[in-house]
Structure formats: structure tokens, C-alpha cells
Design an enzyme around this catalytic site. Structure first.
Site, short mmCIF file in Angstrom:
data_model
loop_
_atom_site.label_atom_id
_atom_site.label_comp_id
_atom_site.label_asym_id
_atom_site.label_seq_id
_atom_site.Cartn_x
_atom_site.Cartn_y
_atom_site.Cartn_z
N PHE A 100 0.77 -1.22 0.10
CA PHE A 100 -0.20 -0.04 0.18
C PHE A 100 0.89 1.33 0.18
CE2 PHE A 100 -4.55 1.07 0.86
CZ PHE A 100 -5.16 0.12 0.24
N GLN B 17 -8.09 15.09 3.06
CA GLN B 17 -7.15 14.25 2.01
C GLN B 17 -8.16 14.22 0.96
OE1 GLN B 17 -7.03 9.56 2.86
NE2 GLN B 17 -4.59 10.58 2.72
N HIS C 292 -8.35 11.65 -2.15
CA HIS C 292 -7.84 10.39 -2.70
C HIS C 292 -7.19 10.44 -4.12
CE1 HIS C 292 -7.66 6.14 -3.55
NE2 HIS C 292 -7.68 6.05 -2.29
N LEU D 132 -15.08 5.80 -5.38
CA LEU D 132 -13.57 5.46 -5.14
C LEU D 132 -13.22 4.23 -5.87
CD1 LEU D 132 -11.22 5.74 -2.92
CD2 LEU D 132 -12.35 4.11 -1.58
N GLU E 117 -6.87 2.20 -3.36
CA GLU E 117 -5.42 2.24 -3.46
C GLU E 117 -4.80 0.85 -3.73
OE1 GLU E 117 -3.39 5.12 -0.97
OE2 GLU E 117 -1.99 3.71 -0.30
N ARG F 271 -0.68 9.47 -0.11
CA ARG F 271 -1.78 10.20 -1.15
C ARG F 271 -1.58 11.45 -1.51
NH1 ARG F 271 -6.67 6.48 1.97
NH2 ARG F 271 -6.07 4.85 0.80
N HIS G 156 -11.96 12.70 0.31
CA HIS G 156 -12.05 11.34 0.64
C HIS G 156 -12.06 11.12 2.04
CE1 HIS G 156 -11.46 7.12 0.58
NE2 HIS G 156 -10.50 7.15 1.32
N ARG H 24 -3.10 10.92 6.09
CA ARG H 24 -3.04 9.68 6.32
C ARG H 24 -3.03 8.68 5.47
NH1 ARG H 24 -6.84 5.84 5.29
NH2 ARG H 24 -8.57 7.18 4.28
#
Lengths: 560, 356
Positions: free
Chosen positions: A113, A228, A230, A240, A243, A274, A339, A374
Site C-alpha cells: 500500500f 485528504q 484520494h 472510489l 489504492e 496520497r 476522501h 493519512r
């Protein structure tokens, strides 16, 4: 009057985890949610949950990645706790029945990730949040001691004369009745506020209710400027794309066919943090190298088909149903989209807010483990670790305490407010119009790139909308499932959230994490390595600062 | 932009009036969803229309309705396609079936769906204590296998479409039984046999499904609930030999035995063989079988009356000309040690298509 030792508001992962933890200590627990618990937005967490479970990995490595990801704004004591407790939390979920992916030896399998120096994301295909949420709900069904109030909408927190939390006013959506709940402790687990942006990946229920309710009784909100975006959301609808797609190897291209992340993050490429990837994409789009629809391309076709089917099936569906694209055969157009809110109600490492008896956990809280940005797959972890800690701490803290008697005048106040909304003549603007204007404003001025002029425009509009929201038109005069009146209440919650975000963003005169100021393009540790708090003090919100807790990681230059 | 007409079934329990239909015009591109259409009506015209909705992406399972009579999520039904299927292009939207209506498009899921879910003991009952400091070790395929059932979002669309539920409201139903498979297929669970026995013995359990495929067709997440029910049956009979008092076991045996022998259904023998665990002679002498045969006499008489069964048909049933081929299929399938199960998370959408 329903009475509970511990009353949880919100039944996503943080709320359900808190309720189960509190119930295990023997406390009487109630859990209130404005939707059925399995409809909660934790469902949408696709990719997975981070934990340094592998003996080759270490919690220190996970913690450092998180600190670096936060652009050094995260509190390191809280981050250490989260990363140390992650493996235990993950195993506990597995033991409860979560169907985590296995490797060929039958052990837990993991994927890569963003922003992580090791593959440490554990997952269930790309329905990880849903799988965990449903397994926790299985446990709630099993524990009959936890009383569930499904489809109850909380409107206000109630304090006693000393300022300690005493209960909550809640409307039963099914019949419109208003009820005063007494509680020795209240845990807010109401999730994020993405609906103040348009578009957003967030569900329609994500209206920042808990953040606003806490703000209204004087609880400080922290890091609210950190929003954030995304990197991979569908243009227009804002849905979405996990990721996990990039974790499985998917690439990003601009309209000229360049794999542009080479320029911005030569080492981590598509798996940089991100904020870094979103800024890169937005730069490509702003400088004319995007597609005409204001997007860049995510190419998942490089991932083997067998792997797509077992690990990214939900994305196959989203591509097919909502973009008309077969992601196994062609790239899909994406852009950065709202996001997640890193900020929220300020808490300590036990989930306690400065208001006695009031706790917060999950996205509505700010511990702060995410700081300025995050990392993917840290949000599920945050909800579970701090949900559990809040539940345990609250239950222990109130044992032996007498049941408070919240004043019935709070109930009458709320009832009058709601009746005034319902009985209003249809003269004002519609809730939907105000919401649309708010969403467009936030996405224009308080997005990936910000500056003072834009933020001032945003503040002016938000304040005007707050006035207009006092007089919105209401069509539904009924009691049963009156979503119109709930929409009017949510709009006011959302506007409180928006105001706190814009004020904080104006205050932070530097660029850090997700907050990029074009007029202050550099990170400035001298002046701004600190949290910004905003608290409603009567009418005017008041700003203050709190220090960032450092344990072992000094700020460094941040490259990926 | 195109103009569409939504014909929405309105019902307000406080008005004292019966439900009625109301037409609303929306303008949206055809690829947008029916939910977007309903939200546009709420936004612009009448915010009192009630519908549960949240994620807009077929993940939260809130917006189950019936569109042109077909059960579906409003958020992943395209408005253009719905209009093509509607009479004169008008899209009808009404609440889900098999459930009481609360208001407009909102149904009482708790009274039906969740009650049924709680019926199947919907939590893991571990076979053994969790291993200290580590996860249960289980085969990767087993976890992938139950992922299809875990993909259920409890939207209730299959419950709405279920024909068995229409006839027997006590049927545990497609969603709850798919949930049951999620535990029966999970190697960590210690109650497989007890769960299967319970669901086989319940007259409203796994043998109450009539195999109509409605739930498979409407499920927005490809959970294929009926397939999960069939897998519960195969496990009950094949793995545990559970002979239930509903005769599900005998009926299945009778069916396969007849097909293996003749290739087509020999209706006259289906009933007697069902009572004899698949055999025409063996098992028929059991007291319970005799009692069941007597109880089935009205069905037999009806069959005789309708001509479905005649003395001639009862005695002579032709084999298929290439019955040997059918037998070869049986031999091939039975030569595998393990059953071949189809699962989307393993084979993907393009079952049978060459993978690249």
C-alpha cells in the site's frame, strides 16, 4: 428515559468496536446509529488494514512510515500505540471470523500500500471494510446485552451543570419521536464529513454530525485543515477506486502517455503518500497534460486477470457499472477527490475529549495519528484500536458512578428547534441548493491547492450559507421517516464543519501534508510544527495551538 | 440530457390514505442511476419522498426497490436502460416485495430480513480455541470460497424477488441462507454438521427453495444466493449424509438416480423414489416412508387426473437415445475427489472463456 453506562453514537467500525469493548467489561451499553449499522460508511474501505505482523516487519517501521506520511504533524505517542497494538487487533478480528486473504501456506496474506516501506496491508479481496463491519455486527447480534438503536438520529449532546456529559437527544427516525438518553459516558463514532465537498467518495450520511455536536458544546477540533484528496476517484461521481489497485501494480499515466510519477516520487512511484500522488496528478491536470475531462489514467490491465478477480472484484464492478469501463481491458480515467478528514474532535490516547465523559473515535476524532496526511489502510486500524481503547476506558472510568439526570429542558429545546423547522413556510432556499453551493465552494477553494484569497472567499460563502440555512424550505411536515427535516439538521452540522476547516486552513500559513498553500509553498517547522485547534466560544470560533508530541522521530525532508 | 418520467409508488402511513402512484420528470444523462433520478426529484420538487440511500456505489445496500417490477438497487440501475424497459418509457419505482412498507420506498427490513438472518446463528462458533498469538491456519481457497457469500451487502433485493417467500413467508430465504453458507464453508467454524442438520430439518430451510434462480438474477453483488443454498444441500447430503424429515435428501437422490438411468425425468417414479432415499424398492418398507407415501396420495391422484402420470407412463419411460453420454457425465463428475464449485472470486466473470 433509556439509560446506559456507555452510549455510543455511530455504528461503523469505531462505534461497534467501542460498544463491544465496553460490553466485555460488563457495562450496560447502547449504540445509536442514524442508519442500520451495516449501512455505515466503513463499508467503503476497500483496500485493507495495516499491521506489522510479519516477523520481518516491525511496529517501529510502521510507526515511522505513519509519522513520515503525516508530514510530522502526527502525535508520535499515539502513533506508537496504534502500530504496536495493530497485530493484536488484526488477530482478534481474525479470531472473531473475518475472512482475511491467505497465502499458499494458509497464513494471512498481505499486499503493498502507499507510503509504506513494507507490504503490511491485510485484506479481504477489496471488501475489507465491509467484511470487518459485518463480522463486528455478527458479534453485536450475539451480544444481546448491547442495546441497538438502529435508525435513530442524534441531534445534541447534553451536559450537566458542571459541564460533564449527561446524555444525548435523539430522534427516532421511524416515528419522529424525540427521546432523551441518559449516559455516564458518550463515545462519538460518527465518521467523517465528506459531504461538505462535491464530489466526494463519502456516502450521503457522512455529514460530520458528531464533530459538529462536540464543537457546539465547546470541544476543540484539531487539524481540521487537513483534508485528504484520494488520488483515484471517478470524475463526476467521485466514487472510489481502491489504492489496492496501485498496491497490486497499476500505473498512472497522463494524456501524453507518460508515467508521470517518475518526476514526483522516483522511488515509490504510484505508491507514494496520497497527498504526494494527488498533488502530482493535479499538477499534471492543471498544466494541461491531463485528459479533456480533467483526469489522468489509471491502468490496471498490467495486473494479471486472475489476481484482479480474486483481489479487485469490487473495482471491476465499479468500473463496469459506474464508468462503463472494463478495467481488465482498458485504463480508467480518475482524478483526486475528497476522501477523508484527518482532523476531528481532539482526544487523548484513550479517546477522551476535554469535555468530561465525552469520547471520540474513528474519523470524527483526532488523536492525532494521521497528522497532515493519512496513509492508506491506517484508517481501519485507527477506528479499531481507538474504538476499542475508548470503549474500555469509558466503561472503566464510569463504573461505580451514579446515573446522571440530564435536564429535560434540553429535550424541549431540541423539540422546539425541530418543530420550528417543520412548521416553517416554504420561503427560503432548498436544502439541496445550499448543499450544492457548499460542495462546489469547498471543492474549488479548499481542495488540493489553496491560497488566502480563495480561502477568504470560501469563508464568506460558508458564513452566508449558515445564515441561509436558518431558513431553508421544508416539504415534509410528517413524523414517519421525515428525511427532509433530517437533511436540514445535517446541513447545519455540515456548515459548522466547513467553517472550522476554512478557519484552520486560513490559519496554517505553510504547506504540510494535504494542506498546500500556493502562497506559502514550503513546510515551515519553525513556526508551524504544531496543531491548530478551533473551538466554538459563544458565537465566534476561537483558535489555539497545541504541541506535536515527539518521541523518537525528528522531522526530516519528506521524499518518496 | 434526456427527460425521463419516474412513476413512484407513494405511501404515507400518517395520511390515512392508501398508496398511490405519482409521476415526476427528471433530466439526466442515460448512464446516471435511477437513484440519481429520485434524488433529483427530492432536491428540486418534493423532498418528502422517502428512500434509504447512502453510498451511491452499490456498497451500503440501502436503496433496494423494485424498478419496473424487478427488484434491484436504485443506485446501480441506469436510468436510460430502465426507461427502455418501462412501459412507454415510464420507469415505475415501488418498494421491495415480501416486506411491509414503512413509507414510500422504505420497507421494514428488520421485521423480515434481519429476523431471518438472526435465525441462522449468524456468528462464527469456533471449532477450537484461537491459537495463541497467531491466526487460524486455513486453506487460501476456503477463504476465497466464502468471500462470495461475504460479499452480500444485505440489501434485501433477493428477499424481495424470492418466489418461495411469497408462498411461504416463513422461508428462511436466500440472503440468510447465503449467510449460513458463510459459516458452513468456513473451516474455522465448529458447527458445520449441526448448522446443516438444523437447516435441513427446518421445513422452511434449505429444501424450501424451489430453485427458481430469481435471487441469482437480481443480486447486485453476484452472491448468487441460490448457489449457496445448493451448496448447503450438497454439503448436507454429500458430506454428512443428513437424511431430513422434509425428504430433501431422498428427493435429490431420486432426481439424480433417475437422470443417470434415463436421462430425462421419470415423473411417475420421482415421488416413490423420493420416499425411498432414491431407490424404488429399498427403503420403501420403512414405517416413515409408508406414512409419507400415504400422505402424498392426493398429489398422486392429482397427477393421475391431470394426465401427468398414466399407468403406461408409470411403467415405461424411454431412455435418451444417447443416454451413454449422460452416464459419462456422471462418471466424469464423480471421478473427482472434490466437488467442482463455481466461485466468482476464483474464476471471474468470464467462466469458460479462455483466460489471457
Amino acid at each position: 428515559m433509556p439509560q446506559h453506562d456507555v452510549l455510543v453514537i455511530g455504528a461503523g467500525l469505531a462505534g461497534q468496536r467501542a460498544a463491544l469493548a465496553a460490553a466485555e467489561t460488563g457495562a450496560s451499553v447502547g449504540i445509536i446509529s442514524k442508519v442500520h449499522p451495516v449501512r455505515s460508511h466503513s463499508n467503503a474501505a476497500q483496500g485493507g488494514i495495516n499491521a506489522a505482523l510479519d516477523p520481518q516487519d516491525s511496529w517501529e517501521s510502521h510507526a515511522f512510515d505513519t509519522v513520515k506520511g503525516s508530514d510530522y504533524l502526527g502525535d508520535q505517542d499515539a502513533i506508537e500505540i496504534m502500530c504496536r497494538e495493530a497485530p493484536h487487533e488484526l488477530l482478534e478480528l481474525e479470531h472473531l471470523g473475518v475472512t482475511f486473504h491467505r497465502d499458499e501456506r494458509g497464513r494471512l496474506g498481505k499486499r503493498a500500500f502507499g507510503g509504506a516501506s513494507a507490504a503490511r496491508t491485510y485484506y479481504v479481496a477489496d471488501i475489507t471494510g465491509q467484511a470487518i463491519l459485518h463480522v463486528l455486527y455478527e458479534q453485536l447480534m450475539k451480544y444481546e446485552e448491547v442495546i441497538r438503536y438502529e435508525e435513530w438520529f442524534s441531534t445534541a449532546l447534553v451536559q450537566d451543570d458542571e459541564g460533564r456529559i449527561a446524555g444525548v437527544v435523539t430522534r427516532n427516525i421511524k416515528d419522529g419521536s424525540l427521546e432523551l438518553f441518559a449516559a455516564k459516558a458518550v463515545i462519538l463514532a460518527t465518521g467523517g464529513n465528506g459531504q461538505i465537498y462535491d464530489p466526494t467518495t463519502n456516502a450521503l450520511i457522512c455529514t460530520g454530525d458528531g464533530i459538529a455536536m462536540a464543537y457546539r458544546i465547546g470541544a476543540p477540533l484539531m487539524d481540521m485543515e487537513m483534508i485528504q484528496y484520494h488520488p483515484t476517484t471517478l470524475a463526476g461521481l467521485g466514487l472510489l477506486i481502491t489504492e489496492g489497485a496501485r498496491g497490486e501494480g497499476a500505473h498512472l499515466y497522463n494524456a501524453q502517455g507518460e508515467r508521470f510519477m517518475e518526476k514526483y516520487a522516483p522511488n515509490k512511484m504510484e505508491l507514494a503518500s496520497r497527498d504526494v500522488v494527488s498533488r502530482a496528478e493535479q499538477t499534471e491536470i492543471n498544466e494541461g497534460r491531463g485528459f479533456p475531462d480533467g483526469t489522468v489514467a489509471l491502468d490496471i490491465t498490467v495486473v494479471p486477470r486472475k489476481r484482479i478477480h480474486e483481489a479487485l472484484r469490487e473495482i471491476v464492478n465499479v468500473g463496469r457499472d459506474f464508468a462503463g469501463v472494463d478495467i481488465t481491458r482498458e485504463p480508467i480515467h480518475i482524478k483526486p477527490g475528497n476522501h477523508y478528514v484527518m482532523g476531528g474532535v481532539k482526544t487523548d490516547i484513550h479517546g477522551q475529549t476535554p469535555i468530561p465523559g465525552l469520547y471520540a473515535a474513528g474519523e470524527c476524532a483526532c488523536v492525532s495519528v494521521h497528522g497532515g496526511n493519512r496513509l492508506g489502510a491506517n484508517s481501519l486500524l485507527d477506528t479499531l484500536v481507538f474504538g476499542r481503547r475508548s470503549g474500555e476506558h469509558a466503561a472503566q472510568a464510569v463504573s461505580g458512578m451514579g446515573m446522571p439526570e440530564p435536564s429535560r429542558s434540553s429535550l424541549q429545546d431540541e423539540d422546539r428547534t425541530i418543530q420550528a423547522i417543520v412548521n416553517r413556510d416554504g420561503t427560503g432556499r432548498r436544502v439541496s441548493e445550499l448543499k450544492a453551493e457548499l460542495g462546489a465552494t469547498m471543492d474549488k477553494y479548499v481542495a488540493v491547492f489553496r491560497d488566502e484569497a480563495g480561502l477568504n472567499s470560501a469563508l464568506e460563502i460558508v458564513r452566508r450559507l449558515k445564515d441561509e440555512a436558518q431558513n431553508v424550505a421544508i416539504d415534509d411536515k410528517g413524523s414517519v421517516f421525515n428525511q427532509d427535516v433530517l437533511g436540514a439538521l445535517e446541513l447545519q452540522f455540515m456548515l459548522d464543519n466547513a467553517e472550522a476547516i476554512v478557519i484552520s486552513a486560513l490559519e496554517r500559513k505553510e504547506s504540510r501534508g494535504a494542506h498546500t498553500r500556493l502562497d506559502y509553498p514550503e513546510r515551515n517547522d519553525e513556526e508551524w510544527l504544531k496543531h491548530i485547534n478551533v473551538a466554538a466560544n459563544g458565537a465566534e470560533p476561537e483558535l489555539s495551538y497545541s504541541p506535536v508530541t515527539m518521541t523518537q522521530w525528528e522531522p526530516q525532508e519528506r521524499t518518496y | 440530457m434526456a427527460d425521463y418520467t419516474l412513476k413512484i409508488r407513494r405511501f404515507n402511513p400518517e395520511s390515512g390514505e392508501p398508496a398511490y402512484w405519482a409521476d415526476y420528470d427528471v433530466d439526466l444523462p442515460p448512464e446516471r442511476s435511477v437513484l440519481d433520478g429520485i434524488l433529483q426529484v427530492k432536491d428540486r420538487e418534493d423532498a418528502s419522498i422517502a428512500i434509504r440511500c447512502s453510498c451511491r456505489a452499490a456498497i451500503c445496500g440501502s436503496c433496494g426497490v423494485r424498478i419496473n417490477g424487478r427488484s434491484a438497487l436504485a443506485c446501480n440501475t441506469r436510468i436510460g436502460e430502465a426507461s427502455e424497459l418501462g412501459r412507454d418509457g415510464v420507469i415505475t419505482v415501488e418498494p421491495m416485495g415480501n416486506m411491509p412498507v414503512v413509507k414510500d420506498l422504505v420497507t421494514d427490513m428488520e421485521a423480515v430480513h434481519w429476523k431471518k438472518v438472526r435465525r441462522v446463528v449468524p456468528w462464527l462458533v469456533p471449532a477450537e480455541e484461537p491459537p495463541e498469538g497467531q491466526e487460524y491456519i486455513v486453506p487460501a481457497e476456503a477463504m476465497l470460497d466464502v468471500t462470495q457469500a461475504m460479499a452480500c451487502i444485505h440489501c434485501g433485493v433477493c428477499v424481495s424477488a424470492c418466489l418461495s417467500l411469497e408462498v411461504d413467508p416463513d422461508f428462511i430465504g436466500p440472503a440468510a441462507l447465503a449467510k449460513a453458507y458463510r459459516f458452513v464453508g468456513d473451516p474455522r467454524d465448529g458447527e458445520h454438521e449441526a448448522r446443516l442438520k438444523d437447516l435441513a430439518e427446518d421445513p422452511h430451510g434449505i429444501y424450501d427453495c424451489t430453485h427458481c434462480f430469481a435471487c441469482v438474477e437480481v443480486c447486485p453483488k453476484d452472491v448468487a444466493p441460490m448457489n449457496q443454498i445448493m451448496r448447503l444441500r450438497r454439503k448436507a447430503t454429500g458430506d454428512y449424509g443428513i437424511k431430513d424429515s422434509n425428504n430433501g435428501y431422498g428427493h435429490e437422490k431420486a432426481f439424480t438416480n433417475i437422470l443417470e438411468r434415463w436421462g430425462t425425468l421419470h415423473e411417475a417414479q420421482l415421488l416413490p423414489r423420493s420416499f425411498g432415499d432414491g431407490s424404488l424398492v429399498k427403503g420403501q418398507t420403512r414405517p416413515s416412508a409408508i406414512r409419507q407415501l400415504v400422505e402424498a396420495l392426493p398429489t398422486v391422484i392429482q397427477g393421475l387426473k391431470s394426465g401427468k402420470v398414466t399407468p403406461k407412463k408409470a411403467l415405461v419411460h424411454p431412455k435418451l437415445p444417447d443416454q451413454k453420454q449422460v452416464q459419462r457425465i456422471f462418471e466424469e463428475v464423480e471421478s473427482h475427489d472434490e466437488r467442482i464449485e463455481l466461485n466468482l472470486y476464483i474464476i471471474g466473470e468470464m467462466a469458460g472463456e479462455e483466460s489471457e
